[in-house]
Design a protein around this motif. Sequence first.
Motif, PDB file in Angstrom:
ATOM      1  N   ALA B 189      -2.344  39.734  -3.195  1.00  0.00           N
ATOM      2  CA  ALA B 189      -3.024  40.917  -2.642  1.00  0.00           C
ATOM      3  C   ALA B 189      -3.832  40.535  -1.406  1.00  0.00           C
ATOM      4  O   ALA B 189      -3.861  41.278  -0.419  1.00  0.00           O
ATOM      5  N   ALA B 190      -4.485  39.373  -1.461  1.00  0.00           N
ATOM      6  CA  ALA B 190      -5.219  38.903  -0.282  1.00  0.00           C
ATOM      7  C   ALA B 190      -4.254  38.659   0.874  1.00  0.00           C
ATOM      8  O   ALA B 190      -4.537  39.006   2.027  1.00  0.00           O
ATOM      9  N   GLY B 191      -3.103  38.083   0.552  1.00  0.00           N
ATOM     10  CA  GLY B 191      -2.100  37.839   1.584  1.00  0.00           C
ATOM     11  C   GLY B 191      -1.619  39.134   2.216  1.00  0.00           C
ATOM     12  O   GLY B 191      -1.431  39.216   3.443  1.00  0.00           O
ATOM     13  N   LEU B 192      -1.425  40.159   1.385  1.00  0.00           N
ATOM     14  CA  LEU B 192      -1.002  41.460   1.925  1.00  0.00           C
ATOM     15  C   LEU B 192      -2.061  42.022   2.862  1.00  0.00           C
ATOM     16  O   LEU B 192      -1.738  42.536   3.941  1.00  0.00           O
ATOM     17  N   ALA B 193      -3.337  41.899   2.467  1.00  0.00           N
ATOM     18  CA  ALA B 193      -4.424  42.401   3.326  1.00  0.00           C
ATOM     19  C   ALA B 193      -4.414  41.674   4.673  1.00  0.00           C
ATOM     20  O   ALA B 193      -4.615  42.299   5.720  1.00  0.00           O
ATOM     21  N   GLU B 216      -1.477  30.184   3.079  1.00  0.00           N
ATOM     22  CA  GLU B 216      -1.181  30.128   1.648  1.00  0.00           C
ATOM     23  C   GLU B 216      -1.186  31.515   1.019  1.00  0.00           C
ATOM     24  O   GLU B 216      -0.371  31.835   0.168  1.00  0.00           O
ATOM     25  N   LEU B 217      -2.170  32.321   1.438  1.00  0.00           N
ATOM     26  CA  LEU B 217      -2.284  33.668   0.871  1.00  0.00           C
ATOM     27  C   LEU B 217      -1.087  34.523   1.287  1.00  0.00           C
ATOM     28  O   LEU B 217      -0.502  35.250   0.478  1.00  0.00           O
ATOM     29  N   VAL B 218      -0.729  34.423   2.565  1.00  0.00           N
ATOM     30  CA  VAL B 218       0.422  35.191   3.053  1.00  0.00           C
ATOM     31  C   VAL B 218       1.692  34.738   2.329  1.00  0.00           C
ATOM     32  O   VAL B 218       2.535  35.557   1.930  1.00  0.00           O
ATOM     33  N   ALA B 219       1.829  33.430   2.105  1.00  0.00           N
ATOM     34  CA  ALA B 219       3.006  32.921   1.398  1.00  0.00           C
ATOM     35  C   ALA B 219       3.067  33.466  -0.029  1.00  0.00           C
ATOM     36  O   ALA B 219       4.146  33.757  -0.551  1.00  0.00           O
ATOM     37  N   ALA B 220       1.895  33.627  -0.670  1.00  0.00           N
ATOM     38  CA  ALA B 220       1.872  34.160  -2.038  1.00  0.00           C
ATOM     39  C   ALA B 220       2.405  35.586  -2.077  1.00  0.00           C
ATOM     40  O   ALA B 220       3.041  36.004  -3.051  1.00  0.00           O
ATOM     41  N   GLN B 221       2.142  36.335  -0.999  1.00  0.00           N
ATOM     42  CA  GLN B 221       2.653  37.712  -0.923  1.00  0.00           C
ATOM     43  C   GLN B 221       4.147  37.735  -0.611  1.00  0.00           C
ATOM     44  O   GLN B 221       4.910  38.451  -1.237  1.00  0.00           O
ATOM     45  N   LEU B 222       4.571  36.934   0.358  1.00  0.00           N
ATOM     46  CA  LEU B 222       5.954  37.016   0.826  1.00  0.00           C
ATOM     47  C   LEU B 222       6.921  36.256  -0.089  1.00  0.00           C
ATOM     48  O   LEU B 222       8.057  36.670  -0.250  1.00  0.00           O
ATOM     49  N   ARG B 223       6.457  35.139  -0.639  1.00  0.00           N
ATOM     50  CA  ARG B 223       7.339  34.311  -1.463  1.00  0.00           C
ATOM     51  C   ARG B 223       6.627  33.915  -2.749  1.00  0.00           C
ATOM     52  O   ARG B 223       6.253  32.754  -2.940  1.00  0.00           O
TER      53      ARG B 223
END
Lengths: 346, 346
Positions: B189-193, B216-223
């Motif tokens: 969710a942080a990655g999405l934000a 890392e946060l963006v990667a958690a959202q995308l992958r």
Amino acid sequence: MSQSPSLDPSHRLRVVDLSEADLLARLFPRLPVPEGVLLGPGDDAAILAAPDGRTVISIDTLVEDHDFRLERPNGHRTTGYDVGWKCAAQNLSDINAMGGRATSLVVSLTLPPTTPVGWVEAFADGLTAAIRELGAAGCGVVGGDLGAGAQLVVTAAVTGTLDGREAVLRSGAKAGHTVAVTGTPGRAAAGLALLEDKRLLEDGRPSRDFGAVGEELVAAQLRPRPPLALGPAAAVAGASAMLDISDGLIRDAGRIATASGVGLDLDPEALRQYAAPLEEAAALLGVDAMEWVLGGGEDHGLLATFPQGALLPDGFTAVGSVVPGEPLVTLASQAAALRGWDHFAH
Amino acid sequence: MSQSPSLDPSHRLRVVDLSEADLLARLFPRLPVPEGVLLGPGDDAAILAAPDGRTVISIDTLVEDHDFRLERPNGHRTTGYDVGWKCAAQNLSDINAMGGRATSLVVSLTLPPTTPVGWVEAFADGLTAAIRELGAAGCGVVGGDLGAGAQLVVTAAVTGTLDGREAVLRSGAKAGHTVAVTGTPGRAAAGLALLEDKRLLEDGRPSRDFGAVGEELVAAQLRPRPPLALGPAAAVAGASAMLDISDGLIRDAGRIATASGVGLDLDPEALRQYAAPLEEAAALLGVDAMEWVLGGGEDHGLLATFPQGALLPDGFTAVGSVVPGEPLVTLASQAAALRGWDHFAH
């Protein structure tokens, strides 16, 4: 955000007016209860029984404006019921084509937020009606997914059982075997041509020019009736290869030819019987009915090959023979032009 | 209609330039070969082995502009690889959440005709990479469907095996049991934000303001990386209820509460450890990191309950307890506001 259903009947409610849980609560009572399932909907996944240690599986998608049109220029409306029926029918047909019996569906619906709730309820009703009327007793919906999108996209994965038998693949045809079909090749294609024709009445029903025959043809397109008893019957009778005619007789015959490494020679005289009931519509539209028979898919009848001397199950008609040589389809030994449906290049 | 690939590299080729057969021929070599499958792709349906007489099944869909954006206003591009990864990850997670092991996928792709062939190839690569890197050995693609549509829609149905064990349902939690989670609640969710924030650089990578943590946060959202070893481990350890956190911790905890007829009381102090790595991003965006922990889905970690005294498998952290009473989720015995994702009403 929800509105009281009593003030806002479901044909006016849109899916955006409901929570996902509320929409599911409206759909589940309309869906057939699966039998022989170890765990039905409501968890992260469902659990199916596989008594003979095997599960048959396939997936098929219908897309608005590509596989169906909600409203055609001539005013014909394809209903949610029609789309639900077709979704079930084409998936059940894939299991039938292996000689199997469908046991469950998982269904994913992508819905524009403005989709009327009544449309989605009708979809569930059509799906249920197809499962029941086509004879897929015990097959039910065990799971699904709901989401929003720009156009309606309906995907179902279907599972089945072979009930301990061997599957009938595309690859078992051998020279000398008989080629046989079930169903009504060309009928759904003729129905599509009528649906696309401007001479339909405003309310979308075939005009008097087309008459009762026209209604039958349109029904074959909108609500195909795959012969679900005949896949297993063909397997029991020893069919050597089989598939369902979904993209056109010549194209689908070519798939058996390629997979089996043989030729399929079709007999135009035997196929002409399927053109006869289409002649009236063909004449009105100024086309050759045999083109529908040879190139039309979506009827979801079966094309199968049987060893020499095998008794064809009731419902199958011999229309040709398997021949040695190149994996090509011929008509009375003449090369047949490739016809039928390709999703991208057409 | 096709063009010579040598003149027209695949990143310029569009799917409309290829036949369905040609596109499939490009995709299959990129997909993982399924193991333990009785019949793979190429017939009307595939046949899976079900050695313990059961097959677990689920279905999930990703829709362009709803579940992913090819290009965001800030310039970030979601690649075909990302979408393929996420498609596999979220489906594999559903089997994991039952305590099972994924055995196969059937995949339906709805593609705008102008979709670059290279995008579809990257999709296949991402799907394959997720299956391999997440540890779903032996799971392969056994069938699929290709069709045209107005936007990208990707649906996969996943099958799995329980390897002779009982499944872990949502309904087995009992008062006194321990509530535990795996993974990184709130990170996706942080990655999405961050992805939606304008401070991303033009090339779509997190700016220096966000740094390595942001990536890392963006990667958690995308992958997302569902912990595929931990679902079976939880089952072996005697987990009484389990699901994957796909729509948000509070919302998903509510599902166990409802299915089990119990309350789930979460410990904010125990959950605060998941907020800590998000604090930097939260401060930059001016939001409360705990909201991501409590309301964010899509990490596809597991939420499970274990009987008193059960040894939690490595990777699970106790974050609360099951309590008698109304099927509600509380935070230190205080009512928790419902957070998280609903596909239509939000």
